[in-house]
Design an enzyme around this catalytic site. Sequence first.
Site, PDB file in Angstrom:
ATOM      1  N   LYS A   1      56.789 -20.933 -21.657  1.00 34.68           N
ATOM      2  CA  LYS A   1      56.328 -21.676 -20.451  1.00 34.68           C
ATOM      3  C   LYS A   1      55.953 -20.269 -19.553  1.00 34.68           C
ATOM      4  CE  LYS A   1      58.749 -25.934 -20.332  1.00 34.68           C
ATOM      5  NZ  LYS A   1      59.372 -25.769 -21.651  1.00 34.68           N
TER       6      LYS A   1
ATOM      7  N   HIS B   1      59.081 -25.055 -16.022  1.00 38.44           N
ATOM      8  CA  HIS B   1      57.946 -24.312 -15.181  1.00 38.44           C
ATOM      9  C   HIS B   1      58.722 -23.823 -13.895  1.00 38.44           C
ATOM     10  CE1 HIS B   1      54.957 -25.722 -18.486  1.00 38.44           C
ATOM     11  NE2 HIS B   1      54.725 -24.437 -18.107  1.00 38.44           N
TER      12      HIS B   1
ATOM     13  N   SER C   1      51.720 -27.651 -17.082  1.00 38.00           N
ATOM     14  CA  SER C   1      53.250 -27.918 -16.455  1.00 38.00           C
ATOM     15  C   SER C   1      52.983 -29.270 -15.771  1.00 38.00           C
ATOM     16  CB  SER C   1      53.275 -26.888 -15.301  1.00 38.00           C
ATOM     17  OG  SER C   1      54.609 -27.429 -14.676  1.00 38.00           O
ATOM     18  N   MET C   2      53.910 -30.170 -16.411  1.00 43.58           N
ATOM     19  CA  MET C   2      54.073 -31.593 -15.910  1.00 43.58           C
ATOM     20  C   MET C   2      54.377 -31.564 -14.399  1.00 43.58           C
ATOM     21  SD  MET C   2      53.963 -33.710 -18.509  1.00 43.58           S
ATOM     22  CE  MET C   2      54.999 -35.086 -18.219  1.00 43.58           C
ATOM     23  N   GLY C   3      55.025 -30.658 -13.818  1.00 40.93           N
ATOM     24  CA  GLY C   3      55.485 -30.556 -12.420  1.00 40.93           C
ATOM     25  C   GLY C   3      54.271 -29.774 -11.680  1.00 40.93           C
TER      26      GLY C   3
END
Length: 141
Positions: free
Chosen positions: A41, A69, A110-112
Amino acid sequence: MAVVRTPSERPVDVVRMFGSAMAEDLQIVEDVRIDPSGLYKYVLIRVWQDNGSGQEKNIVRGWASAEYHADIYDQVSTWIEKQGLHCECQGGGRINHNSAEKKIHVYGYSMGFGRANHEITTAILKSRYPDYSVTWANEGY
């Protein structure tokens, strides 16, 4: 040589990087710090000075030891703020770094933090690795 190990960054020569005192200077922040090879990542981070100069830059950070992340950003942002600078995550993705073949591929999100602008990321990586083939795609996770 005075060397410091911080949880956010690799060992650094403090005197070489900061002189005799910490400085609010973007030059102390390397443009790229990524693992030498592997799939991992990464985050794209905007760093700036709060001295009215308007100076800012984007940096790339990525390593395989990060589960999320946010782990990368939390470590790096803590270190950056201790230098008297400010930062904001611009998004993330993944880096596939093949040092043997001198290839780096940037992709995903990134999911966040959402998807980083991979075009900016690859431009930064190309300046650090001029003899590499550096590519990107928005496909994949």
